[in-house]
Design a protein around this motif. Structure first.
Motif, PDB file in Angstrom:
ATOM      1  N   VAL A  27       0.813  -1.208   0.000  1.00 59.12           N
ATOM      2  CA  VAL A  27       0.000   0.000   0.000  1.00 59.12           C
ATOM      3  C   VAL A  27       0.851   1.264   0.000  1.00 59.12           C
ATOM      4  N   ALA A  28       1.872   1.304   0.852  1.00 58.66           N
ATOM      5  CA  ALA A  28       2.703   2.509   0.955  1.00 58.66           C
ATOM      6  C   ALA A  28       3.428   2.797  -0.361  1.00 58.66           C
ATOM      7  N   LEU A  29       3.962   1.761  -0.978  1.00 55.93           N
ATOM      8  CA  LEU A  29       4.649   1.944  -2.254  1.00 55.93           C
ATOM      9  C   LEU A  29       3.664   2.351  -3.339  1.00 55.93           C
ATOM     10  N   ALA A  30       2.496   1.700  -3.354  1.00 52.00           N
ATOM     11  CA  ALA A  30       1.483   2.032  -4.348  1.00 52.00           C
ATOM     12  C   ALA A  30       1.020   3.480  -4.198  1.00 52.00           C
ATOM     13  N   GLN A  31       0.873   3.937  -2.953  1.00 53.57           N
ATOM     14  CA  GLN A  31       0.447   5.309  -2.729  1.00 53.57           C
ATOM     15  C   GLN A  31       1.518   6.302  -3.201  1.00 53.57           C
ATOM     16  N   MET A  32       2.785   5.968  -2.967  1.00 52.05           N
ATOM     17  CA  MET A  32       3.858   6.843  -3.423  1.00 52.05           C
ATOM     18  C   MET A  32       3.912   6.903  -4.949  1.00 52.05           C
ATOM     19  N   LEU A  33       3.744   5.771  -5.605  1.00 49.25           N
ATOM     20  CA  LEU A  33       3.740   5.753  -7.065  1.00 49.25           C
ATOM     21  C   LEU A  33       2.552   6.540  -7.613  1.00 49.25           C
ATOM     22  N   SER A  34       1.425   6.480  -6.908  1.00 47.82           N
ATOM     23  CA  SER A  34       0.251   7.254  -7.307  1.00 47.82           C
ATOM     24  C   SER A  34       0.539   8.747  -7.195  1.00 47.82           C
ATOM     25  N   ARG A  35       1.233   9.151  -6.146  1.00 49.23           N
ATOM     26  CA  ARG A  35       1.587  10.561  -5.973  1.00 49.23           C
ATOM     27  C   ARG A  35       2.546  11.013  -7.079  1.00 49.23           C
ATOM     28  N   VAL A  36       3.477  10.147  -7.441  1.00 52.46           N
ATOM     29  CA  VAL A  36       4.418  10.479  -8.512  1.00 52.46           C
ATOM     30  C   VAL A  36       3.681  10.664  -9.833  1.00 52.46           C
ATOM     31  N   GLN A  37       2.721   9.785 -10.099  1.00 53.72           N
ATOM     32  CA  GLN A  37       1.933   9.914 -11.328  1.00 53.72           C
ATOM     33  C   GLN A  37       1.169  11.240 -11.351  1.00 53.72           C
ATOM     34  N   SER A  38       0.571  11.606 -10.226  1.00 52.46           N
ATOM     35  CA  SER A  38      -0.155  12.874 -10.134  1.00 52.46           C
ATOM     36  C   SER A  38       0.786  14.051 -10.319  1.00 52.46           C
ATOM     37  N   LEU A  39       1.985  13.929  -9.753  1.00 52.41           N
ATOM     38  CA  LEU A  39       2.986  14.984  -9.885  1.00 52.41           C
ATOM     39  C   LEU A  39       3.332  15.226 -11.349  1.00 52.41           C
ATOM     40  N   ILE A  40       3.510  14.156 -12.102  1.00 51.54           N
ATOM     41  CA  ILE A  40       3.862  14.270 -13.522  1.00 51.54           C
ATOM     42  C   ILE A  40       2.747  14.958 -14.301  1.00 51.54           C
ATOM     43  N   ILE A  41       1.509  14.575 -14.022  1.00 53.87           N
ATOM     44  CA  ILE A  41       0.367  15.182 -14.713  1.00 53.87           C
ATOM     45  C   ILE A  41       0.250  16.658 -14.365  1.00 53.87           C
ATOM     46  N   LYS A  42       0.373  16.973 -13.073  1.00 54.65           N
ATOM     47  CA  LYS A  42       0.243  18.359 -12.622  1.00 54.65           C
ATOM     48  C   LYS A  42       1.344  19.247 -13.185  1.00 54.65           C
ATOM     49  N   ASN A  43       2.519  18.700 -13.411  1.00 53.67           N
ATOM     50  CA  ASN A  43       3.623  19.508 -13.912  1.00 53.67           C
ATOM     51  C   ASN A  43       3.364  20.019 -15.324  1.00 53.67           C
ATOM     52  N   GLY A  44       2.607  19.276 -16.116  1.00 48.21           N
ATOM     53  CA  GLY A  44       2.243  19.760 -17.441  1.00 48.21           C
ATOM     54  C   GLY A  44       1.403  21.016 -17.360  1.00 48.21           C
ATOM     55  N   PHE A  45       0.453  21.042 -16.411  1.00 46.23           N
ATOM     56  CA  PHE A  45      -0.380  22.226 -16.213  1.00 46.23           C
ATOM     57  C   PHE A  45       0.436  23.370 -15.610  1.00 46.23           C
ATOM     58  N   GLU A  46       1.376  23.020 -14.738  1.00 46.46           N
ATOM     59  CA  GLU A  46       2.200  24.042 -14.103  1.00 46.46           C
ATOM     60  C   GLU A  46       3.078  24.757 -15.123  1.00 46.46           C
ATOM     61  N   LEU A  47       3.559  24.024 -16.121  1.00 47.10           N
ATOM     62  CA  LEU A  47       4.364  24.647 -17.170  1.00 47.10           C
ATOM     63  C   LEU A  47       3.551  25.696 -17.913  1.00 47.10           C
ATOM     64  N   GLU A  48       2.321  25.366 -18.231  1.00 48.98           N
ATOM     65  CA  GLU A  48       1.435  26.321 -18.906  1.00 48.98           C
ATOM     66  C   GLU A  48       1.243  27.574 -18.041  1.00 48.98           C
ATOM     67  N   LYS A  49       1.079  27.373 -16.728  1.00 43.01           N
ATOM     68  CA  LYS A  49       0.886  28.504 -15.815  1.00 43.01           C
ATOM     69  C   LYS A  49       2.151  29.358 -15.728  1.00 43.01           C
ATOM     70  N   MET A  50       3.314  28.711 -15.687  1.00 42.95           N
ATOM     71  CA  MET A  50       4.569  29.463 -15.602  1.00 42.95           C
ATOM     72  C   MET A  50       4.719  30.396 -16.804  1.00 42.95           C
ATOM     73  N   ILE A  51       4.446  29.869 -17.983  1.00 46.12           N
ATOM     74  CA  ILE A  51       4.578  30.675 -19.199  1.00 46.12           C
ATOM     75  C   ILE A  51       3.538  31.783 -19.210  1.00 46.12           C
ATOM     76  N   THR A  52       2.318  31.439 -18.794  1.00 43.68           N
ATOM     77  CA  THR A  52       1.249  32.441 -18.729  1.00 43.68           C
ATOM     78  C   THR A  52       1.645  33.592 -17.809  1.00 43.68           C
ATOM     79  N   ASP A  53       2.184  33.275 -16.646  1.00 46.54           N
ATOM     80  CA  ASP A  53       2.571  34.303 -15.681  1.00 46.54           C
ATOM     81  C   ASP A  53       3.737  35.152 -16.189  1.00 46.54           C
TER      82      ASP A  53
END
Length: 230
Positions: A27-53
């Protein structure tokens, strides 16, 4: 860049019914891998925000008013996806691009319809869809964009050259449709290297936190012959 500590991930109940737990049984490893996956997805949106700002001084506040003119001011202006969606003159049907960049140089007025990608490796089906969506968007909006020469651009932000992007899109786009992150930042007057530097610092912090979190999983440390670090 989004930090790993900012990403909570899924609940334990969701994790126990998810693919990561089915693959690894921890469970602990699976939860960490899930967080990493979310991090990767969120970073795509963050790049758009950085350029926008960073390009905030070039934003088009009212795209309807802007498009109602026949001649735009000399220079470069940016319409964000939010501005595009709010525009009554623009028809999107759910395929709005990430950005529209308008440029007036000399006697020429250009509009770049831009899809921003953090990476540039896609499967054939996704690549074909991205290509089709951009062209459909231009076709739908030929009238409000009639005063501009319109170009479609897929930006592979981390790619070194246009050919690398075209190959990553399985040759579903033409070479002149590809644009590197450096070229896109130059178009907007944004410091590309500053973005890379910021992301590099954040990447180092994320690596350290990931290592520290993994070191807290007893079963993982036991498999590696070490002791968990609480």
């Amino acid at each position: 860049m989004i930090k790993l500590y900012e990403v909570k991930g899924k609940t334990i109940a969701q994790i126990e019914n998810g693919a990561y737990y089915r693959c690894f049984g921890n469970v602990a490893l699976a939860q960490m891998l899930s967080r990493v996956q979310s991090l990767i997805i969120k970073n795509g949106f963050e790049l758009e925000k950085m350029i926008t700002d960073l390009a905030s001084d070039r934003h088009i506040a009212d795209l309807d008013e802007f498009l109602s003119r026949q001649i735009m001011p000399t220079g470069t202006m940016l319409a964000t996806k939010r501005a595009i969606k709010k525009c009554d003159l623009i028809r999107g049907r759910g395929i709005e691009p990430d950005f529209m960049v308008f440029q007036h140089i000399g006697s020429s007025q250009m509009c770049y319809v831009v899809e921003l990608k953090d990476g540039h490796e896609f499967d054939t089906k996704s690549s074909a869809k991205e290509h089709a969506n951009l062209h459909q968007f231009i076709s739908l909006n030929a009238d409000p964009l009639r005063y501009f020469k319109v170009y479609t651009k897929i930006v592979g932000f981390n790619a070194q050259n246009q050919d690398e992007i075209r190959i990553g899109f399985k040759n579903k786009i033409d070479l002149d449709q590809a644009m590197t992150g450096k070229e896109f930042c130059d178009l907007l007057g944004v410091d590309y290297d500053a973005i890379l530097d910021t992301r590099a610092r954040d990447r180092e912090a994320n690596f350290k936190e990931l290592a520290q979190e993994l070191a807290k999983i007893p079963e993982l440390l036991e498999a590696l012959g070490g002791e968990p670090r609480m």
